[in-house]
Write a protein that holds these residues in place. Structure first.
Motif, PDB file in Angstrom:
ATOM      1  N   ALA A 145      48.581  31.634  43.885  1.00 29.64           N
ATOM      2  CA  ALA A 145      47.533  31.059  44.722  1.00 29.64           C
ATOM      3  C   ALA A 145      46.460  32.112  44.934  1.00 29.64           C
ATOM      4  N   PHE A 146      45.236  31.756  44.605  1.00 36.81           N
ATOM      5  CA  PHE A 146      44.114  32.653  44.846  1.00 36.81           C
ATOM      6  C   PHE A 146      43.437  32.211  46.126  1.00 36.81           C
ATOM      7  N   CYS A 147      43.284  33.142  47.059  1.00 30.41           N
ATOM      8  CA  CYS A 147      42.653  32.801  48.328  1.00 30.41           C
ATOM      9  C   CYS A 147      41.370  33.598  48.446  1.00 30.41           C
ATOM     10  N   SER A 148      40.365  32.962  48.966  1.00 28.30           N
ATOM     11  CA  SER A 148      39.128  33.703  49.176  1.00 28.30           C
ATOM     12  C   SER A 148      39.016  34.019  50.653  1.00 28.30           C
ATOM     13  N   GLN A 149      38.746  35.281  50.915  1.00 30.61           N
ATOM     14  CA  GLN A 149      38.670  35.687  52.306  1.00 30.61           C
ATOM     15  C   GLN A 149      37.574  36.732  52.427  1.00 30.61           C
ATOM     16  N   SER A 150      36.656  36.462  53.256  1.00 25.83           N
ATOM     17  CA  SER A 150      35.545  37.370  53.547  1.00 25.83           C
ATOM     18  C   SER A 150      34.975  37.983  52.268  1.00 25.83           C
ATOM     19  N   GLY A 151      34.590  37.109  51.372  1.00 27.58           N
ATOM     20  CA  GLY A 151      33.845  37.561  50.200  1.00 27.58           C
ATOM     21  C   GLY A 151      34.672  38.143  49.084  1.00 27.58           C
ATOM     22  N   SER A 152      35.971  38.246  49.269  1.00 27.80           N
ATOM     23  CA  SER A 152      36.777  38.741  48.152  1.00 27.80           C
ATOM     24  C   SER A 152      38.008  37.856  47.995  1.00 27.80           C
ATOM     25  N   SER A 153      38.685  38.000  46.900  1.00 29.62           N
ATOM     26  CA  SER A 153      39.809  37.125  46.597  1.00 29.62           C
ATOM     27  C   SER A 153      41.131  37.868  46.718  1.00 29.62           C
ATOM     28  N   ASP A 154      42.125  37.147  47.209  1.00 29.27           N
ATOM     29  CA  ASP A 154      43.481  37.689  47.263  1.00 29.27           C
ATOM     30  C   ASP A 154      44.374  36.844  46.372  1.00 29.27           C
ATOM     31  N   PRO A 181      55.855  35.561  49.754  1.00 30.41           N
ATOM     32  CA  PRO A 181      55.303  35.883  48.438  1.00 30.41           C
ATOM     33  C   PRO A 181      56.151  36.908  47.685  1.00 30.41           C
ATOM     34  N   LEU A 182      56.300  36.683  46.399  1.00 30.47           N
ATOM     35  CA  LEU A 182      56.973  37.645  45.540  1.00 30.47           C
ATOM     36  C   LEU A 182      56.075  38.861  45.320  1.00 30.47           C
ATOM     37  N   TYR A 183      54.798  38.551  45.281  1.00 32.82           N
ATOM     38  CA  TYR A 183      53.841  39.602  44.981  1.00 32.82           C
ATOM     39  C   TYR A 183      52.526  39.208  45.619  1.00 32.82           C
ATOM     40  N   SER A 184      51.856  40.158  46.163  1.00 32.23           N
ATOM     41  CA  SER A 184      50.544  39.832  46.719  1.00 32.23           C
ATOM     42  C   SER A 184      49.607  40.990  46.491  1.00 32.23           C
ATOM     43  N   GLN A 185      48.382  40.669  46.284  1.00 29.83           N
ATOM     44  CA  GLN A 185      47.367  41.706  46.085  1.00 29.83           C
ATOM     45  C   GLN A 185      46.130  41.289  46.846  1.00 29.83           C
ATOM     46  N   LYS A 186      45.738  42.160  47.757  1.00 27.52           N
ATOM     47  CA  LYS A 186      44.545  41.859  48.545  1.00 27.52           C
ATOM     48  C   LYS A 186      43.325  42.400  47.813  1.00 27.52           C
ATOM     49  N   ALA A 187      42.214  41.784  48.066  1.00 34.44           N
ATOM     50  CA  ALA A 187      40.918  42.242  47.539  1.00 34.44           C
ATOM     51  C   ALA A 187      40.985  42.475  46.042  1.00 34.44           C
ATOM     52  N   LEU A 188      41.357  41.436  45.361  1.00 35.67           N
ATOM     53  CA  LEU A 188      41.465  41.469  43.903  1.00 35.67           C
ATOM     54  C   LEU A 188      40.100  41.755  43.291  1.00 35.67           C
ATOM     55  N   CYS A 189      39.143  40.999  43.721  1.00 35.12           N
ATOM     56  CA  CYS A 189      37.792  41.156  43.202  1.00 35.12           C
ATOM     57  C   CYS A 189      36.862  40.498  44.194  1.00 35.12           C
ATOM     58  N   THR A 190      35.588  40.758  44.034  1.00 37.00           N
ATOM     59  CA  THR A 190      34.634  40.120  44.939  1.00 37.00           C
ATOM     60  C   THR A 190      34.389  38.696  44.464  1.00 37.00           C
ATOM     61  N   GLY A 191      34.097  37.850  45.408  1.00 40.27           N
ATOM     62  CA  GLY A 191      33.789  36.464  45.064  1.00 40.27           C
ATOM     63  C   GLY A 191      35.040  35.650  44.858  1.00 40.27           C
ATOM     64  N   LYS A 192      34.823  34.374  44.634  1.00 41.35           N
ATOM     65  CA  LYS A 192      35.927  33.432  44.484  1.00 41.35           C
ATOM     66  C   LYS A 192      36.449  33.452  43.067  1.00 41.35           C
ATOM     67  N   VAL A 193      37.746  33.323  42.932  1.00 48.27           N
ATOM     68  CA  VAL A 193      38.318  33.146  41.595  1.00 48.27           C
ATOM     69  C   VAL A 193      38.384  31.649  41.342  1.00 48.27           C
ATOM     70  N   GLN A 194      37.712  31.181  40.319  1.00 38.65           N
ATOM     71  CA  GLN A 194      37.646  29.740  40.068  1.00 38.65           C
ATOM     72  C   GLN A 194      38.575  29.306  38.945  1.00 38.65           C
ATOM     73  N   HIS A 195      38.860  30.206  38.040  1.00 34.65           N
ATOM     74  CA  HIS A 195      39.631  29.818  36.872  1.00 34.65           C
ATOM     75  C   HIS A 195      40.743  30.815  36.629  1.00 34.65           C
ATOM     76  N   ALA A 196      41.929  30.310  36.437  1.00 41.86           N
ATOM     77  CA  ALA A 196      43.055  31.186  36.129  1.00 41.86           C
ATOM     78  C   ALA A 196      44.055  30.390  35.309  1.00 41.86           C
ATOM     79  N   VAL A 197      44.881  31.090  34.569  1.00 40.84           N
ATOM     80  CA  VAL A 197      45.893  30.407  33.781  1.00 40.84           C
ATOM     81  C   VAL A 197      47.040  31.356  33.500  1.00 40.84           C
ATOM     82  N   PHE A 198      48.229  30.777  33.408  1.00 39.64           N
ATOM     83  CA  PHE A 198      49.395  31.548  32.982  1.00 39.64           C
ATOM     84  C   PHE A 198      49.519  31.400  31.477  1.00 39.64           C
ATOM     85  N   ALA A 199      49.480  32.505  30.766  1.00 40.00           N
ATOM     86  CA  ALA A 199      49.645  32.443  29.316  1.00 40.00           C
ATOM     87  C   ALA A 199      51.025  32.958  28.959  1.00 40.00           C
ATOM     88  N   PRO A 200      51.790  32.189  28.184  1.00 37.86           N
ATOM     89  CA  PRO A 200      53.127  32.649  27.827  1.00 37.86           C
ATOM     90  C   PRO A 200      53.058  33.882  26.937  1.00 37.86           C
TER      91      PRO A 200
END
Lengths: 528, 797
Positions: free
Chosen positions: B595-604, B615-634
């Protein structure tokens, strides 16, 4: 470097019925020949003898027509009242007919005066037929009786008085000389055996029976009455097999196509419907001008003869193979084989140096012009009269392409009176076609936009504009009506459908936890 | 917050190769272009990626050949360094530290040892003013040299590449900015300025866009925003200069380039037509039309035989003698928008997304290469600004990759929306997708989501649209026709609400459609509404069924900062948590969800299992702005990580696009080590240009070798010594001047042979090597032994 992509002409699905072998077969008839008779045509019967003349009973006469004649070859006029049910014997020599004056007359086909007159019925005789041994005659009458007569002695053999209403149809078995079936307005069909005193089988059609028909195998019986056509299995003791309700008025006549694969029914609703006898689906439909009373097919389906209440006899003849070939010959001549394959089957030899030439794809004229961005010329090409009339989809596709390029307005602008009236003509012809409306409405708006300054300068254009306006107004009204009907139908459907409660647990609760008392059955979840 | 040192976010391919003008080497064998933080080297004949020059720590902003040594190349970067490379072997020779971010680089043959750089003006740090400076590169033996002696040549120049050019024999430099052309003569140390009127009143836009100088004559060609090209002559004085105008382009001229002999002038712009002006007869011109996308740069090889054009769709085209496109180097197309979600093609495991206008691109993540473009719209693309084009807005694959569904739409200003749904069947013969069914106007409004049913029995497609309906499409079986076509099977709706998303359960037995605040669950077998779930307030934005052991859960993300998990067996809410989820993505191979969450201008990012809200894993402040597209690639190979925090990356990898269209992924340490090792091995091999012939024959050779060995000597181990051979090759292929001393190498070389040797032949080689003391002798021996290995199969066969 990609090559130019030509304008895509959408292929629209053909509206109306699909082309099946049946439609091709039944469409393969010429335009009908119409003959006016003196009164309603109540019966038509084909002779089984070679030229296949047919007897048409109308009013107080019976006319006999040859297969391709529009004038009767013979006429029997010795009836004192309305004649009914002129029927040929299976050898084509004798003809029998009933009459409103209760007498049954037997004619020689070549003579004029009745050979025999059978008297005994007390009311009009609507049904006559020969038995399969050719020596007896079956008659059915409005006095509720049906009788068997001996031809040589002209005496009555038997009389059955089991029906309780008018007998209006009957048929004899072609396989057994003693068996015959009658249908009556008392809603029943009765099968009689001349060797037995009483009827052997009774079937309830539940409508006044107008026509009966036996399959060539005589295992199945078809009856028509009211709006229904019903098929009965005689070998199972008269069990109903199917009930067809494809007409919206009384079905008056039944007939089988010559190979027995198709069943035809004619009705007062002016339609003839053709059924497939394996699945009893309607495979084709003929429309006529008036209510149909009688119908007959010539052997091998060479012609379809239909008699109507207004006294018109309509005869459709099958197209002959020569005529078909004539139609095919009108197609464009292909190039000669020698020119067509010139150099195409050349195999390079061993030491030949092969120069590969890029294959040039052929582009239509409007595509060539579009490629060069000659937009006005492209539109002119698309508006050429044959293309405009024969293939409006091409014209519309080019307009759409121009619109996509944002240059439709430029292409439409700067036209003279003749050009503009051509364009308006096209719009008048096609703007209400649902396939083209989205594109043409934009084009129309643009034209009105561009040329509003010159309105009133040309009478031709003005007239066309008024016509266009009327057309659009009419279409808008029509759509309005359709929407209203749709709304009515929606209410009807909504009222007729059973309302199903969908479990909706906890929609009102903020935490969304469902209580057990809600008792919502969980969906069956197949665990992966 | 837990620190995750072992999981790192890395850029994975897809860098821009059209950012700056590429360089074609003197022998026309290689093409060099700036690609993100490195310089990529491609083969011009096979369009294959050969290697890259890595070392810069920021965006590379320019690449030029060293005029005094044609085997070397200068590159400049925003990190404030100019680096000199040997591009054939990808060796960094020198680093010159300038200290300012550099925006472009120019060199001239006449000015040996001097590079001209565009740097920000020293005293206007913040403002957007740039100057052209000359830097004398000091001669010194060190790897890293500071070159801080900058002498300003021109002030106030444009930072864009192509806005400056050296004239005949480097006598002058011309630079354009705004409405001004400035020519600086080095001999006179004097500059002339020529201004144009803005010409706005007459509909002309006279602003300069690019400049190019004739290599043999005193003539400057300038491109303008309104599509004009002006040829300036007699410009060595203020008064009597002249210019003539050429006009063909209807949009701005993006780039200009003279051929080395000056006989022709090449120009390109948004029309994507390469225009070829004859210098002497200026009214004659040739065209190379339909190159695919707007031309941004043109480069010509020094001998004039090859042209290359860079295009706005991240593509470089190599053109032979102005008539034939010979090669196309295609990077990941990153247009102004990716409307389709990121999808993985089940067959090729390629990433599928919007490519060129009207196309879908299939991009191999493992090889960082575009596999192919599938043309969806099938219409002539008109290169013109402000035109409403058909765009592919949705795409979906079925579970086995046999069917592809695409939606294209075109929104006209004020007019109704044009939507087309197309279904493509995979053709085994051509290995591509073939159009099967076209549905015009499948819905009355925009299609919001589209999915194939994952169940293997039925091929069903579900589309949801803003017109308040969702439709199920089935492949109609037609025995009489050769192929079936798709037809609408069911139209569903719920209280005239607008559906925004839909999702199939893993086995295809359930379909959930989110109607604003309400989630409806349907059975696709009977089209019965099974249940409704809702969690007001907030419309449902994303829906996702759990998988494998968590298949009884349904997750929904709503607009009002809530992530809910429903248990479908009890039809009740299992848990919910307040987070603003912008994107919810399920791993197709495990239970995990991202799950990508947008919070105060950056994405978690949170990775979790639906069964437990931890959560198994979490990363705060991944990048600035919203993440709109993501995919799991095998993954190709499963990773064997046991650590709890990295376990979720074992089976598949998570790729996502940031707001700035950077393709990022997560990688673990072990994986990086493995990649590094494999890339090292590859690097040596690829010093030979990879031609199709080489691929075919080299592979064949290797197989033959193995086969022969297996036949003749089944017990013997492989004669190729993996480590030894690398060492040998490294010795043989590295230029002598960069090698350490022979005595140092010899010991290393011998040791490498000793470690892996077990067969008789190898030890023989060792003994031989040990005996020899002279370097040359040893090299001869090495060559001899390697030759023997290769020639052996030939002898046996």
């Amino acid at each position: 470097m990609a090559s130019f992509k030509s304008t895509k002409i959408p292929i629209y699905p053909k509206l109306g019925e699909k082309v099946t072998p049946d439609t091709l077969y039944w469409k393969n008839y010429k335009a009908p020949v119409q003959i006016k008779e003196f009164g309603a045509v109540t019966s038509i019967d084909f002779s089984s003898l070679a030229p296949h003349n047919y007897a048409v009973t109308a009013s107080t006469r019976i006319h006999i027509y040859g297969p391709f004649s529009t004038e009767p070859v013979k006429t029997f006029t010795r009836f004192k009242d309305t004649a009914y049910s002129g029927k040929f014997r299976s050898d084509g020599q004798l003809l029998v007919a009933g009459c409103e004056d209760s007498m049954v007359r037997l004619f020689d086909v070549s003579g004029k005066v009745a050979l025999r007159v059978f008297k005994g019925h007390t009311k009009g005789v609507h049904v006559t037929d020969f038995t399969s041994d050719c020596y007896h005659i079956l008659t059915g009458s409005d006095d509720y009786t049906c009788r068997l007569w001996d031809i040589p002695n002209s005496t009555e053999l038997t009389s059955y008085k089991e029906h309780t209403d008018y007998i209006r149809c009957g048929i004899t078995s072609k396989l057994n000389r003693d068996i015959f079936i009658t249908g009556s307005y008392d809603h029943t069909l009765r099968m009689f055996d001349a060797r037995v005193e009483k009827s052997v089988m009774t079937m309830d059609h539940s409508q006044p029976v107008e026509s009966v028909l036996l399959y060539p195998s005589e295992g199945l019986l078809v009856s028509a009455g009211g709006r229904y056509v019903k098929v009965w299995d005689l070998l199972k003791g008269g069990q109903p097999l199917v009930s067809l309700k494809n007409h919206h008025k009384t079905v008056t006549c039944l007939s089988l196509s010559s190979n027995g694969q198709r069943l035809l029914s004619a009705s007062l609703d002016r339609h003839v419907k053709i059924y497939n006898t394996t699945n009893y689906k309607v495979v084709h439909n003929f429309d006529y001008a008036a209510s149909i009373l009688s119908l007959a097919l010539a052997p091998d389906d060479e012609s379809i003869v239909v008699g109507m209440t207004n006294g018109v006899l309509s005869i459709k003849h099958r197209k002959s193979p020569e005529e078909k070939r004539e139609m095919a010959g009108k197609q464009r001549m292909q190039p000669v084989y020698r020119i067509f394959v010139k150099g195409r089957n050349y195999v390079p030899k061993k030491d030949d140096f092969l120069v590969s030439k890029p294959v040039k794809s052929h582009l239509a004229k409007y595509d060539k012009q579009l490629k060069k961005f000659n937009i006005s010329k492209a539109l002119d090409t698309a508006l050429e009269s044959w293309r405009r009339n024969r293939k409006p989809e091409i014209t519309v596709a080019v307009m759409k392409e121009l619109d996509r390029r944002g240059t439709l307005k430029n292409a439409l602008a700067g036209r003279d009176e003749q050009n503009l009236s051509q364009l308006l003509n096209f719009l008048i012809g096609n703007v209400v076609d649902p396939r083209f409306t989205p594109v043409l409405v934009t084009a129309t708006e643009m034209i009105l936009d561009i040329y509003q300054a010159v309105v009133g300068q040309s009478s031709v254009v003005d007239r066309q504009l008024v016509r266009l306006q009327e057309l659009v107004e009419r279409e808008v009204d029509y759509q309005q009506d359709l929407l209203e009907v749709l709304g009515m139908l929606d209410t009807l459907f909504a009222a007729s459908l059973p309302r199903k409660e969908v479990p909706c647990p906890g929609s009102s609760r903020s935490n969304g936890l469902a209580e057990g008392s809600l008792g919502a059955p969980g969906p069956q979840l197949k665990a992966a | 917050m837990v620190e995750h040192a072992e999981i790192r976010m890395v850029h994975r391919g897809g860098s821009k190769i059209n950012f700056r003008e590429p360089v074609i080497t003197n022998d026309s064998r290689f093409l060099l272009c700036a690609a993100g933080e490195s310089v990529n080297v491609y083969s011009t004949s096979t369009e294959e990626y050969v290697h890259d020059l890595q070392g810069h720590t920021d965006l590379v902003t320019g690449v030029v050949l060293n005029p005094s040594n044609h085997l070397q190349v200068y590159s400049c970067s925003a990190d404030g360094t100019v680096r000199l490379w040997d591009f054939t072997d990808a060796i960094l020779i020198k680093t010159f530290i300038i200290g300012y971010p550099i925006y472009s680089i120019y060199v001239s043959e006449k000015h040996g040892g001097v590079v001209f750089l565009v740097v920000p003006m020293a005293d206007y740090k913040s403002s957007e003013l740039f100057q052209l400076v000359a830097v004398h590169l000091p001669h010194s033996g060190d790897q890293e040299v500071e070159a801080r002696e900058l002498s300003a040549v021109l002030c106030d120049v444009s930072p864009h590449a192509g806005a400056a050019s050296f004239g005949r024999e480097g006598e002058y430099i011309a630079s354009v900015k705004g409405l001004q052309l400035e020519v600086f003569f080095f001999k006179k140390q004097k500059s002339y300025r020529f201004s144009l009127k803005s010409g706005m009143k007459k509909g002309a836009k006279n602003a300069f866009t690019c400049v190019s100088c004739h290599p043999k004559e005193d003539c400057i060609a300038t491109g303008h925003e309104d599509g004009k090209i002006r040829m300036w002559r007699n410009f060595n004085q203020k008064k009597e200069y002249t210019y003539s105008t050429l006009h063909w382009h209807h949009g701005a001229v993006n780039t200009l380039c003279f051929t080395p002999e000056g006989t022709n002038l090449l120009s390109g712009g948004i029309e994507s037509v390469l225009v070829h002006w004859h210098y002497t007869q200026e009214n004659q011109k040739d065209f190379l039309p339909r190159l695919g996308a707007a031309i941004t740069h043109i480069a010509v090889s020094p001998d004039g035989s090859l042209f290359s054009t860079s295009h706005s769709d991240n593509k470089i085209t190599i053109i032979q003698s102005c008539v034939k496109v010979s090669a196309v180097i295609q990077g990941l197309v990153k247009g102004d928008g990716v409307w389709t979600n990121l999808i993985i093609d089940p067959r090729s495991k390629a990433l599928v997304l919007n490519g060129k206008p009207g196309h879908l691109q299939f991009y191999s993540l493992h090889r960082d290469k575009q596999l192919y473009n599938l043309e969806i719209v099938q219409q002539e693309y008109i290169h013109e600004e402000g035109l409403d084009q058909f765009e592919v807005v949705n795409a979906a694959f079925d579970a086995r990759g046999n069917w592809l569904a695409t939606v294209e739409e075109r929104r006209k200003k004020g007019a109704e929306l044009e939507i087309t749904l197309k279904l493509w069947a995979y053709d085994e013969l051509t290995q591509s997708f073939v159009l099967n069914t076209t549905v015009t106007a499948p819905h009355e409004d925009q299609i919001t989501a589209m999915f194939f049913s994952p169940s293997p029995e039925t091929t069903m497609l579900v589309t949801t649209s803003l017109d308040g309906h969702f439709k199920a499409w089935l492949l109609a079986d037609h025995s009489d026709a050769n192929e079936g076509f798709w037809a609408c099977d069911f139209v569903g709706g719920y209280h005239l609400l607008k559906p925004g998303c839909c999702s199939f359960s893993a086995d295809g037995s359930l379909l959930s459609v989110g109607f604003q605040e309400v989630v409806t669950v349907w059975s696709p077998a009977s089209w019965e509404l099974l249940t409704t779930l809702s969690q007001p307030p907030g419309a449902i934005r994303d829906l996702c069924f759990g998988r494998l052991s968590c298949s009884k859960y349904l997750l929904g993300a709503s607009t009002k900062n809530q992530l809910c998990c429903w248990n479908l067996l009890t039809c009740s809410l299992e848990w919910s948590t307040p987070m603003d989820v912008s994107l919810l993505q399920a791993d197709p191979l495990s239970e995990n969800m991202a799950a990508f969450c947008s919070q105060s201008g950056s994405s978690d990012l949170f990775v979790f299992k639906p069964s437990e809200p931890r959560p198994l894993y979490s990363q705060k402040a991944l990048c600035t702005g919203k993440v709109q597209h993501a995919v799991f690639a095998p993954r190709d190979q499963m990773l064997e990580s046991c650590e709890e925090r990295t376990q979720w990356l074992n089976r598949s990898q998570l790729y996502f696009f940031t707001q700035h269209m950077d393709l990022l992924t997560f990688s673990t340490k072990t994986e990086e080590d493995r990649l590094l090792a494999s890339s090292k091995q590859l690097m040596v091999d690829d010093s030979v240009a990879v031609t199709p012939f080489y691929l075919l024959l080299g592979k064949h050779r290797g197989q033959q070798l193995e086969k022969q060995e297996a036949l003749t000597n089944p017990m013997a181990e492989r004669t190729q010594l993996p480590q030894g051979s690398i060492a040998i090759k490294e010795l043989l292929h590295t230029p002598a001047h960069v090698l350490p001393s022979a005595s140092f190498l010899c010991a290393m070389f011998v040791r490498s042979l000793l470690i892996s040797s077990s067969s008789a032949r190898a030890s023989l080689g060792c003994i031989l090597c040990q005996r020899s003391s002279h370097w040359m002798e040893m090299e001869a021996l090495v060559v001899h032994t390697t030759k023997k290995q290769v020639s052996l199969p030939v002898m046996w066969s």
